[in-house]
Design an enzyme around this catalytic site. Structure first.
Site, PDB file in Angstrom:
ATOM      1  CG  HIS A 291      -0.939  -8.468   0.739  1.00 45.63           C
ATOM      2  ND1 HIS A 291      -0.683  -7.131   0.812  1.00 45.63           N
ATOM      3  CD2 HIS A 291      -2.255  -8.553   0.450  1.00 45.63           C
ATOM      4  CE1 HIS A 291      -1.790  -6.441   0.588  1.00 45.63           C
ATOM      5  NE2 HIS A 291      -2.761  -7.296   0.349  1.00 45.63           N
TER       6      HIS A 291
ATOM      7  CE1 TYR B 146      -3.063  -3.016   0.615  1.00 45.62           C
ATOM      8  CE2 TYR B 146      -3.419  -2.287   2.856  1.00 45.62           C
ATOM      9  CZ  TYR B 146      -3.668  -3.179   1.843  1.00 45.62           C
ATOM     10  OH  TYR B 146      -4.543  -4.204   2.054  1.00 45.62           O
TER      11      TYR B 146
HETATM   12  N1  LIG Z   1      -5.623  -8.487   2.239  1.00 45.90           N
HETATM   13  C1  LIG Z   1      -6.034  -8.015   1.078  1.00 45.90           C
HETATM   14  O1  LIG Z   1      -5.664  -8.549   0.008  1.00 45.90           O
HETATM   15  C2  LIG Z   1      -6.944  -6.851   1.042  1.00 45.90           C
HETATM   16  C3  LIG Z   1      -7.098  -6.056   2.164  1.00 45.90           C
HETATM   17  N2  LIG Z   1      -7.925  -4.956   2.150  1.00 45.90           N
HETATM   18  C4  LIG Z   1      -7.974  -4.117   3.359  1.00 45.90           C
HETATM   19  O2  LIG Z   1      -9.327  -3.885   3.689  1.00 45.90           O
HETATM   20  C5  LIG Z   1      -9.589  -2.477   3.698  1.00 45.90           C
HETATM   21  C6  LIG Z   1     -11.038  -2.214   3.344  1.00 45.90           C
HETATM   22  O3  LIG Z   1     -11.314  -2.691   2.028  1.00 45.90           O
HETATM   23  P1  LIG Z   1     -12.529  -2.098   1.201  1.00 45.90           P
HETATM   24  O4  LIG Z   1     -12.826  -2.982   0.061  1.00 45.90           O
HETATM   25  O5  LIG Z   1     -12.261  -0.666   0.889  1.00 45.90           O
HETATM   26  O6  LIG Z   1     -13.703  -2.177   2.300  1.00 45.90           O
HETATM   27  P2  LIG Z   1     -15.253  -1.942   2.298  1.00 45.90           P
HETATM   28  O7  LIG Z   1     -15.992  -3.025   1.596  1.00 45.90           O
HETATM   29  O8  LIG Z   1     -15.612  -1.674   3.707  1.00 45.90           O
HETATM   30  O9  LIG Z   1     -15.467  -0.652   1.422  1.00 45.90           O
HETATM   31  C7  LIG Z   1     -15.132   0.633   1.860  1.00 45.90           C
HETATM   32  C8  LIG Z   1     -15.526   1.579   0.755  1.00 45.90           C
HETATM   33  O10 LIG Z   1     -16.936   1.532   0.629  1.00 45.90           O
HETATM   34  C9  LIG Z   1     -17.415   2.850   0.481  1.00 45.90           C
HETATM   35  N3  LIG Z   1     -18.760   2.918   1.059  1.00 45.90           N
HETATM   36  C10 LIG Z   1     -19.116   2.896   2.360  1.00 45.90           C
HETATM   37  N4  LIG Z   1     -20.455   2.935   2.503  1.00 45.90           N
HETATM   38  C11 LIG Z   1     -20.952   2.989   1.256  1.00 45.90           C
HETATM   39  C12 LIG Z   1     -22.263   3.055   0.732  1.00 45.90           C
HETATM   40  N5  LIG Z   1     -23.334   3.067   1.514  1.00 45.90           N
HETATM   41  N6  LIG Z   1     -22.419   3.087  -0.608  1.00 45.90           N
HETATM   42  C13 LIG Z   1     -21.336   3.079  -1.416  1.00 45.90           C
HETATM   43  N7  LIG Z   1     -20.058   3.018  -0.986  1.00 45.90           N
HETATM   44  C14 LIG Z   1     -19.883   2.981   0.339  1.00 45.90           C
HETATM   45  C15 LIG Z   1     -16.432   3.712   1.240  1.00 45.90           C
HETATM   46  O11 LIG Z   1     -16.439   4.994   0.657  1.00 45.90           O
HETATM   47  P3  LIG Z   1     -16.467   6.350   1.560  1.00 45.90           P
HETATM   48  O12 LIG Z   1     -15.037   6.738   1.738  1.00 45.90           O
HETATM   49  O13 LIG Z   1     -17.208   7.321   0.701  1.00 45.90           O
HETATM   50  O14 LIG Z   1     -17.155   6.025   2.846  1.00 45.90           O
HETATM   51  C16 LIG Z   1     -15.106   2.993   1.005  1.00 45.90           C
HETATM   52  O15 LIG Z   1     -14.482   3.453  -0.174  1.00 45.90           O
HETATM   53  C17 LIG Z   1      -8.558  -1.895   2.748  1.00 45.90           C
HETATM   54  O16 LIG Z   1      -8.342  -0.513   2.900  1.00 45.90           O
HETATM   55  C18 LIG Z   1      -7.349  -2.735   3.109  1.00 45.90           C
HETATM   56  O17 LIG Z   1      -6.763  -2.223   4.291  1.00 45.90           O
HETATM   57  C19 LIG Z   1      -8.680  -4.680   1.048  1.00 45.90           C
HETATM   58  C20 LIG Z   1      -8.572  -5.425  -0.102  1.00 45.90           C
HETATM   59  C21 LIG Z   1      -7.676  -6.562  -0.211  1.00 45.90           C
HETATM   60  O1  LIG Z   2      -6.193  -2.951  -0.422  1.00 45.12           O
HETATM   61  C1  LIG Z   2      -5.890  -3.710  -1.362  1.00 45.12           C
HETATM   62  N1  LIG Z   2      -6.156  -3.485  -2.674  1.00 45.12           N
HETATM   63  C2  LIG Z   2      -5.677  -4.556  -3.416  1.00 45.12           C
HETATM   64  C3  LIG Z   2      -5.726  -4.804  -4.767  1.00 45.12           C
HETATM   65  C4  LIG Z   2      -5.170  -5.999  -5.251  1.00 45.12           C
HETATM   66  C5  LIG Z   2      -4.571  -6.898  -4.381  1.00 45.12           C
HETATM   67  C6  LIG Z   2      -4.512  -6.654  -3.005  1.00 45.12           C
HETATM   68  C7  LIG Z   2      -5.082  -5.470  -2.554  1.00 45.12           C
HETATM   69  C8  LIG Z   2      -5.205  -4.940  -1.233  1.00 45.12           C
HETATM   70  O2  LIG Z   2      -4.809  -5.437  -0.177  1.00 45.12           O
END
Ligand SMILES: NC(=O)C1=CN([C@@H]2O[C@H](COP(=O)(O)OP(=O)(O)OC[C@H]3O[C@@H](n4cnc5c(N)ncnc54)[C@H](OP(=O)(O)O)[C@@H]3O)[C@@H](O)[C@H]2O)C=CC1
Ligand SMILES: O=C1Nc2ccccc2C1=O
Length: 322
Positions: free
Chosen positions: A132, A70
């Protein structure tokens, strides 16, 4: 219940805060986009992200999620300092990126990754450190990389070691040689993807591996227009909550840690309140059942998509459903 409520990690007995605030997804895209790629982004600071992290801590989030890939480790460290909350009151999760290149110009292992992480975050230890994905690099076998994880654990540089996006097959490989077993598997988890790969939830439960859910809001944030929309609207009205609170509750009720994020201060309070209300078992089951009638995977890292057809067949879904 309050936001500081925790689940117990079965293998270590550590208490992990149930709600984590993510610095990946939207934040890493913004940062890398602005800085021309990961190398430069590690040194750059994103004041918006730092402000969001400080705000999250001040609204009661004590669990922060970052990762080498990240490029948000420095931002997390600055936010911890600015928050005024003592480091030991917080839980920091971080993740190893095997493609990163060390100072010697060669791909590095988890040990070097953590040494850099501690320096970037200006902290003495990481609470949870994860592989990861299942990717490895050309210099480290799986066993060699896991041995470095164990060394980090034994030296107290990391308090728990685990994995993310790992399948049953890969977990079994690690378990064969591990002296310290994986404590956690952080995976994509929401009603449209209730098993990131075949059998992963059941296997984790049987083996004392705690599950963390990322992308819990995918049905509304990433894949709106699906069969859950109406049910979520109805339940939101019934309980006087938002649709995102209903989705987070559905995860929480299954004993699964949630990693979510937001740049919207109002939503921080909504997320906190998830711990202080409940939905009925019937409504929980309705979300599970309607969720199972649709398939959606947001994160396609290898080998996870190879499980799609099997997962759809298990649910009786057409293979072109997503
Ligand atoms: N280990 C891995 O491979 C991964 C880890 N992660 C981790 O998990 C964290 C969270 O992932 P993420 O997918 O963002 O989580 P979420 O599914 O919780 O989504 C969060 C997003 O949803 C939006 N949101 C919230 N409420 C609504 C709504 N009612 N309607 C539309 N959009 C909404 C938010 O926008 P807003 O800012 O406007 O509230 C934010 O951008 C990441 O930041 C990371 O740290 C994520 C992906 C992969
Ligand atoms: O936050 C994330 N976004 C990503 C997109 C691709 C693979 C991993 C991740 C994360 O962990």
């Amino acid at each position: 219940m309050t936001i500081t409520d925790r689940f117990t990690i079965p293998s270590t007995g550590d208490k992990i805060p149930i709600l984590g605030f993510g610095s990946g997804t939207k934040w890493q895209h913004k940062k890398k986009g602005a800085n021309g790629g990961p190398e430069k982004s590690h040194d750059a600071i994103d004041e918006d992200l730092i402000a969001a992290l400080v705000q999250a801590i001040q609204h009661g989030f004590i669990h922060l999620d970052t990762a080498e890939t990240y490029t948000t480790r420095r931002d997390v460290g600055i936010a911890i300092k600015r928050s005024g909350v003592p480091r030991e009151k917080l839980w920091i999760t971080d993740k190893y990126q095997p493609r990163a290149i060390g100072k010697d110009g060669l791909p590095r292992g988890p040990y070097a990754s953590v040494v850099e992480a501690l320096e970037f975050m200006q902290i003495e230890y990481i609470d949870l450190f994860l592989f990861h994905t299942e990717y490895l690099n050309s210099r480290y076998t799986l066993e060699q990389a896991w041995r470095e994880m164990e060394k980090l654990y034994e030296e107290g540089k990391v308090k728990n070691i685990g994995v993310s996006n790992h399948t049953v097959k890969r977990l079994k490989e690690i378990q064969k040689f591990a002296k310290v077993q994986p404590a956690v598997n952080q995976i994509e988890f929401h009603p449209y993807l209730q098993n990131q790969s075949t059998g992963i939830i059941e296997y984790a439960k049987k083996n004392g591996i705690l599950i963390e859910a990322y992308a819990p809001l995918a049905p509304i944030a990433r894949a709106p227009g699906g069969p859950l929309d109406k049910l979520l609207d109805d339940l939101a009205e019934k309980y006087g909550k938002t649709t995102s609170q209903i989705l987070l509750k559905w995860v929480h009720k299954q004993g699964i840690v949630t990693i979510t994020t937001t740049s919207n201060e109002g939503r921080l309070d909504q997320i906190q309140k998830v711990l202080s209300f409940d939905i009925s078992d019937e409504d929980q089951k309705a979300i599970t059942d309607v969720g199972n009638s649709h398939f959606y995977r947001a994160f396609q890292m290898s080998p996870l998509p190879t499980y799609d057809d099997q997962l759809k067949k298990e649910r009786g879904l057409p293979l072109d459903n997503q």
